[in-house]
Design an enzyme around this catalytic site. Structure first.
Site, PDB file in Angstrom:
ATOM      1  N   CYS A   1     -43.095 -59.211  28.834  1.00 40.41           N
ATOM      2  CA  CYS A   1     -41.916 -60.450  29.127  1.00 40.41           C
ATOM      3  C   CYS A   1     -42.068 -60.600  30.743  1.00 40.41           C
ATOM      4  O   CYS A   1     -41.867 -61.857  31.071  1.00 40.41           O
ATOM      5  CB  CYS A   1     -40.618 -59.850  29.097  1.00 40.41           C
ATOM      6  SG  CYS A   1     -40.418 -59.553  27.149  1.00 40.41           S
TER       7      CYS A   1
ATOM      8  N   CYS B   1     -45.459 -65.691  18.691  1.00 41.23           N
ATOM      9  CA  CYS B   1     -45.361 -64.576  19.269  1.00 41.23           C
ATOM     10  C   CYS B   1     -44.118 -63.763  19.788  1.00 41.23           C
ATOM     11  O   CYS B   1     -43.946 -62.775  20.322  1.00 41.23           O
ATOM     12  CB  CYS B   1     -46.228 -64.317  20.799  1.00 41.23           C
ATOM     13  SG  CYS B   1     -47.701 -64.987  20.582  1.00 41.23           S
TER      14      CYS B   1
END
Lengths: 412, 133
Positions: B106, B37
């Protein structure tokens, strides 16, 4: 070769993205200038000197483009760029011949404008086969041969890939297509002016060209359309019937002149420039390999234009690397640089693992790249790759001998 | 992508990079994300006898936002109890760094990393208590 001094201002980053676009050669701009001012006529005006003067410009340019690819000038039509050329070639052929044949063959690593055109045709009921490529990025000719049926009207395979720079075996593809009586279109946006192309020798029926990839202006391109044996197209843009009826609209004279001049310069300087770029490419790669471990070149290195390198820097994510190397303008195959959050489909098609695709950079070298710039780029890359590896948990694991593939990662 | 000054500062001058011995009893380790990812974070906390997080370290493979998010949380958790650290929300991280919408994940990953490190520390503490009985 005319000496060219630096084009870049000192406060600009070093430009290493020549597959995205190229700066215009000053000689091209010089050739274009009169057509912005006093030679402003419409090349379609047959009744006065303004028109004749403009037509002289566009027809000289047409001949210059034709010469670059070994074509007759009557076979070259001007478009707005390679995207339009690809649309026109594929849709134009598909729609014209649809009563007899409805099958198109292309590859999974084509530019989006080819793939999207094919998707569009699929929605209209055409059959499209998307051929895989080998690990080196090249098309397997046996796979191509097996895919052609008596319903196949067109094979569209790009000459040079925009991400990995690999050169497809055009002569062999052309031979197969001619033998099977299937039209062969090639998107040569990244190839024209960089490698020798001859539409006769390669048996190409349609070829797309872009101005801004060959140090010419943006907003102009060309499509080569073979006359013998004749290729027919349904036009996408209709109107005044310019460009043999394939592409209506007043020609943008300065842009045409720029494309022509750019083609001529490329042709004259091709051999010397290819040798120079090959040296720079080797210098870049050797420089990186001397100071970094765990770097992988994506795509075949031998069948490749010298102005391209695509490198995965294992354990370092591409976008974070680009943030570090602020003084270098490059692009990345990392998902984080794209709106889709998917890593490069071209690298994935080669079988590059997703984690490695995230670590890739595309480095493009070109006419204005210097040895000094390459050396500076190597230094910057080495410094930042090392810095980011120091903070990479994957690098740490690799140094401890842990296989990161043995870990069960949670997808997110 | 246009990033905030705070984010760029954390990317260029990351705080608390490094590793503790993950076998140590006073250390909790969280490893989250996936290489496929494009982001993996390792966050470690060192908990003092007084129950406060006395130090934190991180290593991150990921984009600038991922590096900045993890750097930021190592600063935030220091001096907090583990219960307090557990209340850090991804939205606080995203707001502080002015993360663009496509980079919100994130901050989610950074929150997950704290939670994972705390869970690891607690598991070790429970094991130690069990062994003592």
């Amino acid at each position: 070769m005319t000496a060219i001094t630096q084009i870049r201002r000192n406060d600009q980053p070093i430009y290493l993205d020549y597959q995205a676009t190229t700066p215009m050669d000053p000689r091209v701009l010089e050739a274009m200038m009169p057509y912005f001012t006093h030679k402003f006529g419409n090349s379609g005006s047959r009744s006065h000197a303004y028109g004749w003067e403009a037509e002289e410009g566009t027809e000289k340019a047409r001949a210059q483009v034709a010469k670059l690819i070994g074509a007759d000038e009557k076979e070259v039509i001007f478009t707005s760029g390679a995207t339009e050329s690809n649309n026109l070639a594929i849709r134009g052929v598909a729609e014209f011949y649809k009563d007899r044949k409805n099958h198109i063959i292309t590859t999974v690593t084509e530019h989006k404008c080819v793939l999207d055109t094919c998707r569009h045709l699929e929605q209209q009921g055409f059959e499209v086969t998307y051929l895989p490529v080998r690990k080196d990025g090249l098309l397997d000719l046996d796979v191509l041969r097996a895919a052609i049926t008596d319903k196949t009207v067109l094979v569209s395979v790009m000459a040079v890939n925009n991400e990995i720079g690999v050169i497809q075996p055009l002569a062999e593809i052309g031979r197969i297509c001619r033998e099977k009586k299937v039209f062969f279109h090639t998107d040569a946006a990244q190839a024209a002016g960089k490698i020798p192309l001859d539409v006769e020798a390669l048996n190409v029926d349609l070829m797309s060209i872009s101005g801004h990839k060959i140090y010419g202006p943006k907003g102009i391109g060309a499509l080569y359309v073979r006359r013998k044996p004749r290729v027919r197209l349904v036009p996408m843009i209709v109107g005044g019937g310019q460009e043999r009826g394939f592409r209506s609209g007043t020609l943008p004279t300065p842009l045409c002149v720029g494309l022509g001049e750019a083609a001529e310069i490329c042709m004259k300087e091709m051999d010397a420039e290819a040798k120079r770029l090959k040296k720079l490419q080797e210098r870049m790669l050797k420089g990186l390999q001397a100071k970094l471990t765990d770097i992988v070149v994506n795509g075949d290195l031998e069948h490749r234009i010298p102005g391209n390198l695509n490198i995965s820097f294992a354990y370092v994510e591409g976008e974070s690397l680009m943030m570090g190397i602020k003084n270098l303008a490059v692009s990345s195959g990392s998902a984080c640089t794209s709106a889709s959050l998917e890593p490069s489909y071209v690298l994935r098609a080669l079988g590059v693992e997703e984690d490695m695709a995230h670590t890739s950079l595309r480095i493009g070298l070109g006419r204005f790249t210097t040895e000094h710039e390459v050396d500076t780029a190597v230094d910057e890359l080495v410094r930042h790759v090392n810095k980011l590896r120091e903070m990479s948990p994957l690098w740490e694991m690799a140094q401890e001998g842990i296989d990161i593939k043995s870990i069960e990662w949670a997808a997110h | 992508m246009a990033y905030s000054e705070k984010l760029i500062d954390h990317y260029e001058n990351p705080r608390n990079i490094g590793s503790f011995d993950k076998a140590a009893e006073d250390v909790g380790t969280g490893l989250v994300g996936a290489p496929a990812c494009g982001d993996v974070m390792k966050l470690q906390i060192k908990v003092g006898a007084d129950g406060l997080i006395e130090d934190a370290k991180f290593k991150t493979f990921g984009c600038g936002s991922a590096i900045a998010s993890s750097s930021l949380v190592t600063e935030w958790v220091k001096g907090k109890t583990i219960d307090e650290a557990e209340t850090i929300k991804n939205t606080d991280i995203a707001k502080h760094l002015a993360l663009p919408p496509v980079k919100i994940h994130c901050s989610v990953l950074a929150e997950d990393a704290i939670k994972a490190a705390i869970a690891d520390y607690r598991a070790k503490a429970t094991k130690k208590a069990d062994a003592a009985e």
